[in-house]
Design a protein around this motif. Sequence first.
Motif, mmCIF file in Angstrom:
data_model
loop_
_atom_site.group_PDB
_atom_site.id
_atom_site.type_symbol
_atom_site.label_atom_id
_atom_site.label_comp_id
_atom_site.label_asym_id
_atom_site.label_seq_id
_atom_site.Cartn_x
_atom_site.Cartn_y
_atom_site.Cartn_z
ATOM 1 N N ALA A 112 7.527 2.506 -5.315
ATOM 2 C CA ALA A 112 6.675 1.400 -5.748
ATOM 3 C C ALA A 112 5.626 1.873 -6.741
ATOM 4 C CB ALA A 112 6.008 0.751 -4.536
ATOM 5 N N ARG A 113 5.047 3.044 -6.505
ATOM 6 C CA ARG A 113 4.029 3.562 -7.422
ATOM 7 C C ARG A 113 4.636 3.894 -8.785
ATOM 8 N NH1 ARG A 113 -0.837 2.155 -6.322
ATOM 9 N NH2 ARG A 113 -1.579 3.843 -7.662
ATOM 10 N N THR A 114 5.880 4.391 -8.780
ATOM 11 C CA THR A 114 6.552 4.687 -10.050
ATOM 12 C C THR A 114 6.799 3.410 -10.831
ATOM 13 O OG1 THR A 114 7.629 6.641 -9.110
ATOM 14 C CG2 THR A 114 8.608 5.698 -11.096
ATOM 15 N N LEU A 115 7.280 2.380 -10.142
ATOM 16 C CA LEU A 115 7.532 1.098 -10.800
ATOM 17 C C LEU A 115 6.227 0.441 -11.235
ATOM 18 C CD1 LEU A 115 10.339 -0.192 -8.415
ATOM 19 C CD2 LEU A 115 10.617 0.361 -10.845
ATOM 20 N N LEU A 116 5.170 0.639 -10.466
ATOM 21 C CA LEU A 116 3.856 0.128 -10.848
ATOM 22 C C LEU A 116 3.400 0.770 -12.149
ATOM 23 C CD1 LEU A 116 1.288 -1.521 -9.994
ATOM 24 C CD2 LEU A 116 0.512 0.566 -8.853
ATOM 25 N N GLY A 117 3.579 2.066 -12.262
ATOM 26 C CA GLY A 117 3.157 2.768 -13.460
ATOM 27 C C GLY A 117 3.920 2.347 -14.701
ATOM 28 N N ALA A 118 5.170 1.914 -14.511
ATOM 29 C CA ALA A 118 5.997 1.487 -15.637
ATOM 30 C C ALA A 118 5.854 0.000 -15.932
ATOM 31 C CB ALA A 118 7.463 1.810 -15.350
ATOM 32 N N GLY A 119 5.052 -0.707 -15.144
ATOM 33 C CA GLY A 119 4.834 -2.128 -15.390
ATOM 34 C C GLY A 119 5.853 -3.046 -14.757
ATOM 35 N N PHE A 120 6.785 -2.488 -13.971
ATOM 36 C CA PHE A 120 7.799 -3.337 -13.340
ATOM 37 C C PHE A 120 7.291 -3.958 -12.044
ATOM 38 C CE2 PHE A 120 10.333 -0.886 -16.257
ATOM 39 C CZ PHE A 120 11.268 -1.814 -16.714
ATOM 40 N N LEU A 121 6.236 -3.409 -11.476
ATOM 41 C CA LEU A 121 5.528 -4.023 -10.365
ATOM 42 C C LEU A 121 4.054 -4.086 -10.720
ATOM 43 C CD1 LEU A 121 7.033 -2.330 -7.147
ATOM 44 C CD2 LEU A 121 7.642 -4.554 -8.131
ATOM 45 N N GLU A 122 3.335 -4.989 -10.070
ATOM 46 C CA GLU A 122 1.885 -4.974 -10.125
ATOM 47 C C GLU A 122 1.360 -5.115 -8.709
ATOM 48 O OE1 GLU A 122 0.772 -8.106 -12.755
ATOM 49 O OE2 GLU A 122 0.912 -9.663 -11.222
ATOM 50 N N GLN A 123 0.126 -4.662 -8.499
ATOM 51 C CA GLN A 123 -0.424 -4.569 -7.151
ATOM 52 C C GLN A 123 -1.694 -5.391 -7.031
ATOM 53 O OE1 GLN A 123 -1.592 -0.588 -5.941
ATOM 54 N NE2 GLN A 123 -0.782 -0.943 -3.886
ATOM 55 N N ASP A 124 -1.756 -6.165 -5.974
ATOM 56 C CA ASP A 124 -2.961 -6.929 -5.693
ATOM 57 C C ASP A 124 -4.074 -5.960 -5.265
ATOM 58 O OD1 ASP A 124 -4.900 -8.439 -3.928
ATOM 59 O OD2 ASP A 124 -3.652 -10.111 -4.604
ATOM 60 N N ALA A 125 -5.173 -5.986 -5.983
ATOM 61 C CA ALA A 125 -6.255 -5.035 -5.700
ATOM 62 C C ALA A 125 -6.871 -5.256 -4.324
ATOM 63 C CB ALA A 125 -7.340 -5.154 -6.780
ATOM 64 N N ARG A 126 -6.784 -6.474 -3.806
ATOM 65 C CA ARG A 126 -7.397 -6.772 -2.509
ATOM 66 C C ARG A 126 -6.483 -6.412 -1.339
ATOM 67 N NH1 ARG A 126 -7.196 -11.084 0.864
ATOM 68 N NH2 ARG A 126 -5.884 -12.206 -0.630
ATOM 69 N N THR A 127 -5.190 -6.739 -1.456
ATOM 70 C CA THR A 127 -4.265 -6.545 -0.334
ATOM 71 C C THR A 127 -3.397 -5.304 -0.467
ATOM 72 O OG1 THR A 127 -2.487 -7.835 -1.359
ATOM 73 C CG2 THR A 127 -4.145 -9.049 -0.063
ATOM 74 N N SER A 128 -3.340 -4.729 -1.678
ATOM 75 C CA SER A 128 -2.474 -3.573 -1.989
ATOM 76 C C SER A 128 -0.990 -3.938 -1.934
ATOM 77 C CB SER A 128 -2.741 -2.390 -1.042
ATOM 78 O OG SER A 128 -4.060 -1.919 -1.216
ATOM 79 N N ARG A 129 -0.681 -5.219 -1.882
ATOM 80 C CA ARG A 129 0.718 -5.650 -1.864
ATOM 81 C C ARG A 129 1.243 -5.753 -3.294
ATOM 82 N NH1 ARG A 129 2.959 -8.071 2.708
ATOM 83 N NH2 ARG A 129 1.661 -7.801 4.572
ATOM 84 N N TYR A 130 2.570 -5.717 -3.398
ATOM 85 C CA TYR A 130 3.213 -5.672 -4.704
ATOM 86 C C TYR A 130 3.905 -6.991 -5.032
ATOM 87 C CZ TYR A 130 2.611 -0.610 -4.269
ATOM 88 O OH TYR A 130 2.079 0.658 -4.124
ATOM 89 N N ARG A 131 3.969 -7.260 -6.335
ATOM 90 C CA ARG A 131 4.774 -8.366 -6.869
ATOM 91 C C ARG A 131 5.420 -7.869 -8.155
ATOM 92 N NH1 ARG A 131 -0.640 -9.843 -8.194
ATOM 93 N NH2 ARG A 131 -0.795 -10.914 -6.197
ATOM 94 N N LEU A 132 6.346 -8.644 -8.698
ATOM 95 C CA LEU A 132 6.977 -8.258 -9.959
ATOM 96 C C LEU A 132 5.934 -8.190 -11.068
ATOM 97 C CD1 LEU A 132 10.275 -10.352 -9.826
ATOM 98 C CD2 LEU A 132 10.010 -7.905 -9.396
ATOM 99 N N GLY A 133 6.108 -7.215 -11.964
ATOM 100 C CA GLY A 133 5.112 -6.958 -12.986
ATOM 101 C C GLY A 133 5.467 -7.511 -14.350
ATOM 102 N N PRO A 134 4.591 -7.276 -15.320
ATOM 103 C CA PRO A 134 4.754 -7.851 -16.660
ATOM 104 C C PRO A 134 5.989 -7.347 -17.395
ATOM 105 C CG PRO A 134 2.924 -6.286 -16.600
ATOM 106 C CD PRO A 134 3.324 -6.531 -15.192
#
Length: 260
Positions: free
Chosen positions: A53-75
């Motif tokens: 998840a962190r790898t996909l977050l770094g590539a923009g394929f996921l994004e993370q809610d700053a409050r809940t730390s949960r993930y959703r699809l990214g830009p």
Amino acid sequence: MTEAAAVRVPGGAQAVRRALDVLHCFHDNGPDLSASDLARRLGLSASTAHRLARTLLGAGFLEQDARTSRYRLGPAVTELGRLSYHQRGLHLAAPELSDLAERTGATADLALRSGPHAVIVAGGSVTPKVGLRRPLHSTALGKVLLAWARPGEGGPFSLPALPAFTDRTIVEPAVLEAELAKVRADSHALNDGESAHGVRTLAVPVLDGAGYARFALAVRATPSVITDERIDWFLAQARSCARALEVLLLSPAQRRPPAP
């Protein structure tokens, strides 16, 4: 390829596969997912799921809610989706589908096949709160995509277990195969309460020059709207739209010859 490279490739391929599996976890359009949710769905350790998840977050394929730390699809997914949408010419289909819906009073949808699912890519069912994937075996869209499947896409016996959604759902591959023969003979598919009670759907193929379904086109309403007496009229409207979409969505080399 060196021996070391030969050893590395499978591991790299597995990592790519797992990263794609993480993205597929979001297909149901449900709530944001935590790393533990991803681990549970994929049968991975929490640390592996977190790393992916962190790898996909770094590539923009996921994004993370700053409050809940949960993930959703990214830009990055949004960007690629929009590019694919326009590259396929699907933006050109929207006016035709809107016109079909207005003329018939039904919901009009366009779908293509993705493995064991029909994916709705344009039409009235594309809304923020509704997932886009539909099972092939229990939908008119899916039956069309199976009946005119392209080489290598697989038939009824290649599908995973066929779950029942109502008492009318076909759950046996052999019965589904017989149903697809009828679909081809009738040149359309009918879903009459197989995916949900009180819903009737008619679907026709958007065919290429080789006779394969590049897309499936459906009109969906209740049996009180799509009555037995009006099925032929609805099919005529859908087929007219399908022929227009063949011109809009397929290149000249891919299209069927004009109807005589």
